[in-house]
Design a protein around this motif. Sequence first.
Motif: not given
Lengths: 399, 399, 379, 379
Positions: B271, B275, B277, B283-285, B287-292, B294-295
Motif C-alpha cells: 500500500l 501511495r 508511487s 493519499g487517493q490512488l 488510477d481506478a483499475g490499480l486501486r481496484d 490493490l483492494v
Amino acid sequence: MSDIETFRSEARDWLEANCPAGARGPDSVLPDVVWGGRRQTFAHDDVKIWLERLIERGWTVPRWPTQYGGAGLTEEQDKVLREEMRAIGTRSPLFSFGMAMLAPVLMEYATEEQKLEHLPKIARGEIRWCQGYSEPGAGSDLAGLQCRAVREGDHYTINGQKIWTSDADVSDWIFALVRTDTEVPKHDGISFVLVDMETEGVSVSPIELISGASPFCETFFDNVRVPIGNRVGEENKGWTIAKRLLQYERSMLAESTGVGSGASTRRQSLLEVARESLATPEGQLPDAGLRDELVQYEMDRLCYGATYQRSTDAAKAGQGMGPESSMFKLYLSEMNQRGSDLRQRLVGHVSLVWDGEDVPAEEREMTRGWLYGKAGTILGGTSEIQMNIIAKRVLGLPD
Amino acid sequence: MSDIETFRSEARDWLEANCPAGARGPDSVLPDVVWGGRRQTFAHDDVKIWLERLIERGWTVPRWPTQYGGAGLTEEQDKVLREEMRAIGTRSPLFSFGMAMLAPVLMEYATEEQKLEHLPKIARGEIRWCQGYSEPGAGSDLAGLQCRAVREGDHYTINGQKIWTSDADVSDWIFALVRTDTEVPKHDGISFVLVDMETEGVSVSPIELISGASPFCETFFDNVRVPIGNRVGEENKGWTIAKRLLQYERSMLAESTGVGSGASTRRQSLLEVARESLATPEGQLPDAGLRDELVQYEMDRLCYGATYQRSTDAAKAGQGMGPESSMFKLYLSEMNQRGSDLRQRLVGHVSLVWDGEDVPAEEREMTRGWLYGKAGTILGGTSEIQMNIIAKRVLGLPD
Amino acid sequence: MALVLTEEQELLRDSARGFVADQWNIDRLRKLRSMSSGRGHDEDLWKQMAELGWTGIPFAEEYGGLGLGYAELGVVLEELGRGLVVAPFLSSIVLAGSAVALGGNDAQRKSLLPGVCDGTRLLALAYQESPRHDPYAIATAARLDGDDYLLSGRKVLVLDGESADLLVVAARTGGSTGDRDGLTLFLVASDVPGLTLKRNVLLDSRCAVNIELDNVRVESNSVLGAPGTGADVLDEVFARAAVALSAEMLGGIQESFDRTVEYLKERDQFGVKIGTFQGLKHRAARWFCEVELTRSIVMDALRAIDEQREQQAMLASACKARASDTYRLCGKEGIQMHGGMGVTDEADIGFFMKRARVSELLLGDSTYHRNRFAELGGY
Amino acid sequence: MALVLTEEQELLRDSARGFVADQWNIDRLRKLRSMSSGRGHDEDLWKQMAELGWTGIPFAEEYGGLGLGYAELGVVLEELGRGLVVAPFLSSIVLAGSAVALGGNDAQRKSLLPGVCDGTRLLALAYQESPRHDPYAIATAARLDGDDYLLSGRKVLVLDGESADLLVVAARTGGSTGDRDGLTLFLVASDVPGLTLKRNVLLDSRCAVNIELDNVRVESNSVLGAPGTGADVLDEVFARAAVALSAEMLGGIQESFDRTVEYLKERDQFGVKIGTFQGLKHRAARWFCEVELTRSIVMDALRAIDEQREQQAMLASACKARASDTYRLCGKEGIQMHGGMGVTDEADIGFFMKRARVSELLLGDSTYHRNRFAELGGY
C-alpha cells in the motif's frame, strides 16, 4: 448495361411493385421471424401477401434451384437482391431451421425424390421442421444416443426420447438421429431420419427453464412407424450427416447473434443503461469498478467484431477458418452472458424482480432474457465441447 | 507453582543468562536463517555462541528426545519456551531441511542406528541436507523417476541425475529417491537413500533461472557407491516415505510463507508503494483499475489469513485439514505472484530494469524476486498437481 | 475467538440443519414465486423458528433475547441459507431489529424488541432509493409540521415489507441526496394513510415491496433515537447485516458446491463419470478453494462483530465482497457443470443461482464493497 | 480495407520472417543483457533492415520513405516481435520519427526524415517522467533565455536513447504538471552540454536511458513545429505507436503460444504427452481465442490509422489493452505449461515473458488504456 445491372434494375422494379407497404420501411409490420408451418398465422395481411409473392418468385430462398422452390440466383445476384431489399427496408419474411439447417444437408445427401418431396415445402414455408438430436442421458456425448429404430420390413419402429427439441410443439416434421445398430462403435450405428410429427406415437412436452416457459420440448417416440424411405443417406451412416448439419447450425448461430444491427443496438443500450441508471449529471460513471467492467466489455466487443469481420474477409479470400467456428460459439456465448449480467447489475434492484406490480414488463423480460442466456454456454454444444474441438481440431493436441 | 510455571521461570532465567546481546532485541544480528553444515560461517560471534549454547541444551530442536540432540520438551513446554524467546526478541538460530523434512521421517521410518547416526548431527547443525527428488525427465510425475540404484553386494551403485536440488552446492548429504526395481509398477520400485555428497561420482551444477543465479542445482550421480545401510525403510518401499516427507515439506512451505510477521511487513509496503508511487497529495490512488486490484489483493490476503488461522485453530482442536494443505500451496503461490506483479506495475518503469546505473540495487532485487516468484506455482509441486490432489483427495472425484 | 465452532455452536448447527431438513424443501420456492399476494413466507415455519429461540439470538436478555453473538447467529443463518429457506430473518431480526437495538432509545427498545425476539412482531427496513445499494442516496423528506413529521418519498426493495407490521424508514431531516449528514430513522406503521406498498416477488421467490410515502404523518416520538443520527445507525447496521447475509450465503455456497461435486461423481458422459475430466476437476478444485476462503472470512467477520474489533467494517466489506463473488461463481459453475439439466426449472441448482443474484445485490455487491473497503482504508 | 493480408503484404511477411530466421536468434538476448555500455542493438542488423527499406515504410516518398501504411509496418513489426529482435524500430521510426513527421515543419522534415528512412540517423523520444505512462505528467521546464530555451528536468525510460543522435524532448513552455496545454517538443542533440544519459538494460535486454537535463541550451529553431503544440503531436504519436507496439507484441504472442502448444505435444509426463490433459487443453483453447482476438484488433487498429478512421484513438486503446493482457497471459501460461524448464534461463520461453512485461508497461498498460478508452468515449 451489364447483366448484373439489368438484374438490379429488374429486381428494384419488381420490389417496388410487389412489396406491400406493411412489409417495408419505417411502417414495416414484419415480425422478427415468420417460421412457417401448418400452424402459421399472420398478424397482418401485408405480411402474408409479401410472403406469397416472394414464394411465387422463388425469392424466399433465392439461390436454391428453381425445381426446389428457389430462383437459382448466383451469389452476385443474391447480394444485389439483398441490397435492393435493404434499400426499401424489407427482407424475406421467412426463416426456419428447415431452410438454415436441414435443406443444405438434404441438397448434399438426400435422393432426388426426397429433395423434391421436402425442399419446396420448406421454400414455401408449408412445413416447419425441428431438430431431434440431444437425449437426456447423452448430453454432450451426442453420439451416445439411445433412441432406437428397429427395421421391420418397409419401415422402422422408433422408440426413445429426444430433449431440447426447439419448437417441437409448433413444428410439423422432425429430423432425428436414431440408433439402427447397437453392436458397433457408437458413431457407426446412427441413422438420420425424417419423421412426420402427426405419426401415431409421437408426443411432445414443453420444458420449463430457469427463465420460465421456453421454446424447448421433450419429444417422445413410442412405437412410431416411419417408412424406410424417410431415411436420408445410408443406414448407419447418419453421423456424417449429423456432423455436417451441426456446422450449418453453428454458422446460423454465429450469424444470428453476430455483430449485426441487433448487437449494435444492444451495445448502444448498455452504455445508455449505465448512464441512465448511475451516471452523474456530467455523464461520468461514479462506480469505478462497474465502469471498468463496462469498458472491458466494450473493448471485447470490438475485438470480437474485428474477429468476426476477419473471418468473413478470410472466407471471401478463400481462406476459411474451419473449426475455428467453435471459437465464435465459445467466446460469443460467454461475452453475451457477461454483457447481460453487467446490464442487470447496472440497473440494480429492478433486475431482481421475477414478477410484480411495480416493475415494467420489459424489465421483467430483460431479467428472463438474462436467465435464458445461461443456456448459451450449454445448449448447441457446451463451452467444454467447444474447447475440446479447438484443442483437437485447431491446435492438434493429442487425445 | 505448577510445573509449567516452574518451567517458564527456569527458561526465562536461562535465556536471560545465556542469550548474548547480539542475538536478541532490536540489536539482534541474527541472520534470517543459519542453515548449518560443514561450510557454515558466522558473521558475528554472538550468533555462534547462541547456537552453541542452544545446542548444548537441546533447544535447537526442543521437542526431540534427548538421545537425538533434543530436550524432550512437551508441546506445552515448547510453546512456553517460544513465548519466552519471543519476549526477549530472539529465536533459534538454526533451521534446515534436515530438521523440517528429513528428521520427521527418520523418526518414523529409520532404524535406531540410523537415527543415532543422523539426528544429532542435524540437531547440532553439523550436517546440512538437501533433497534429491525431482528429475529432468519426470517433472510433476515424481514417481516416474529414472535415477537407478543397482544392488551389488553390500552397496548400491547409483547412476542418474536429480534436478531442483536446492542448495546442493553448499550441502553435505542428500536424501534421494532412487529406482531399485524397474520391472514393477513405478511406485513399487523406489527406495529412499542417504548419500554423503563427498562420495566419489557425485557432482553438482547450479541452475541459472530467469531471475539469474539461483539456489537450485542439478546433481549428477556417476557410479556412486552407497552402503546398503544408508537406505531408509525397506527396499522398493521408498514411495511411502517420499510422500510423507512431501507432507512435511508442504507444511514447512505454508508456515514459512504464511501470514507471519514477514507477510504483514510486506502488506504494509504494498500500500505504501502505491501511495509513494502514484497517490495524489490526499493519499487517493488516481488510477481506478490499480486501486481496484490493490483492494482485491488486500481482501484476498485477509481471506487467506483467516483460512490459515482457521486451519491452525482446527489443528489445535484436533480437526486436521489434511490434504487441504494443497489448497494453501495453490492459493498462496498464486496470490504471492499477483501481489508481486501488482507491486511491479505500481512502481512502473524502475521495475523494468534488469541492470543499470540509475536504479537502486534494492529495486533490482525486487525485480529479480518477482521473476523468481514465477517458480512458486511450479516448484514444490505445480499448481496443476495441487489441483489434482484436491480433486482426488479432498473432493473424491474419480480417476 | 478461535475460527472453529464450539461444542455449543456445533449443537446449534446440528439442530438447525435437522430443522431445515425436516421442515423445508426447495420445492416450496416454486410455490412461493407464483403467489401474487399475501405474506411471502410461511408463518408456521416462522413460529417454530421463534420457539427454538433463533429469532432472539443477537438481542440482550433484558429485551427477551438470548444474548448470544453473531458467531451463533451465523451458524443458524448458514443452515437456513443452505436450504434456501424463505423467512424474514434478515429483514426483521438483522436489519430492522439491529436498527432498533442500536439506534432506539430505551423505551423504544423495551416496547419493540420483545416482539421481535419472540417472532410475533415483524419489522422491515426501508432505506434504498437508488438502483444499487447506496446508503446515503436518500431523498425521502421528513418535514416538520407542528409537532409531527410529514414523510414523502419512494423506497424500493424493502425486503419482506409485505409482512412487516412496522417499518423503519430512513428519511432526510437535513442535507441533500448523497450527504451522510441529515438522515433520521422513523418508525412507521405499515398501514398508515399515505403509505402505499407494491409487492414484488424476487428471483429467489422472496418478497420485497416498493413503498410510496405521500405526506405520511408520524408523531415526533416515532423518531428512532435522535434526529440526525440515521447514518451512524445505518453504517453499523449495514456492516453487521452484510456479514449476517454473507453467513446465509455461505450456506448456499457450500450446498451448491456439494451438490455439483456429487453430480460430477454420478453423471455419465462418453462412457465415464464427468468427474473424471481434468478440465472439470481443476475448476472444481479452484472452486473448493473459494468456498473455503469464503467460510474463513465469514467466520472471522462474525467474530469481529462479537469482539467489537476496530477492523470490523473493513472485514465486513471484504466478507460481503467475497461471498458475493463466490456465490456468483457457484451459480455459474453449478449450472454449467449440470449441463442442460442445469437450466431447467426442474433442477434445484438454478434456485441457488437465483438466490445468489439477489443476495449479491442486496446490501452492495463486490464492486460496491471494494470501493467501500478502499475508502475505509483511506486509499 | 479487409482484415486479411494482401498478396504484397504476404510477400513482405515472408521476407521479414526469412530475414529474422537467418539473421537473428534469441541467444543474442543473453549477450545483449550483459553489455554494460555501448549501443543496445546490432548496427549491422539495423543497416540490413534499412537496406530492405523497412525503416522507410510509414514515411512519404518525398522524405525518402516508401509511402506505405501501418498495415505494412505492422506486418514487419509482427515478425520482428516474433523473433524478439532488438532494434531501434519503435523508438526511432515509430515514436520519434512520427513526432517529426506529424509535428515538424517542412524544413525539419526535409532535414531529418531522409536519415531516419535510410537508417543512418537514429532518433529517440524523451517524454516520460512519472513511474507509469502518463503523457501530460511533464515537469521538465523550457525557459526562454534571449532567443534560446534552457531545458531542465529528468526523463526516464527513453527507449534506445543510448544510440540516438538526436532526442525529441517534451518540455513545458506553459502550464504545470498534468496539464495538456503548454507542452512543446524540442530537438536536442544527445551530446550537448548539460545533458547526462544513464544507461539501463531492461528485462528484455533492450536498452533505455534516463536523462538529466541541466539548463540545456537549445536554439529557438529546435522547437519541433510550433511552441505549445506538443500534446496534439504526442496524442497522435502515442495512438499510432500503441498500435505499432501491439503489432510487435502480436508476434511474440503468436510465437510463445505456438512454442507452448508444440511443447504440450512433445513433453511426456505420467507416460503420456502432457497435451492429453484436459486441464491444459482447455486453457490452451482459451488462450488460442485470446491470440485470435488480439490478431483481429491489431489488424483492425492498424488499418484504422491508414484509413484515418474517427474511432482511431479508441481502437488504439482497445488494441494496446488487449495486446498487453494477452501477452501477459502468454508469459504466465507459457512458463507454467513449460513447468520447471520454463523458469530456467536456458529455456527461451522466459524471454517472451520478459518482453511481454516491458511491452505491457511501455505506452500504457491495460489499466491505463481502459481508463483512456472510457475518457475518449465520454463515460
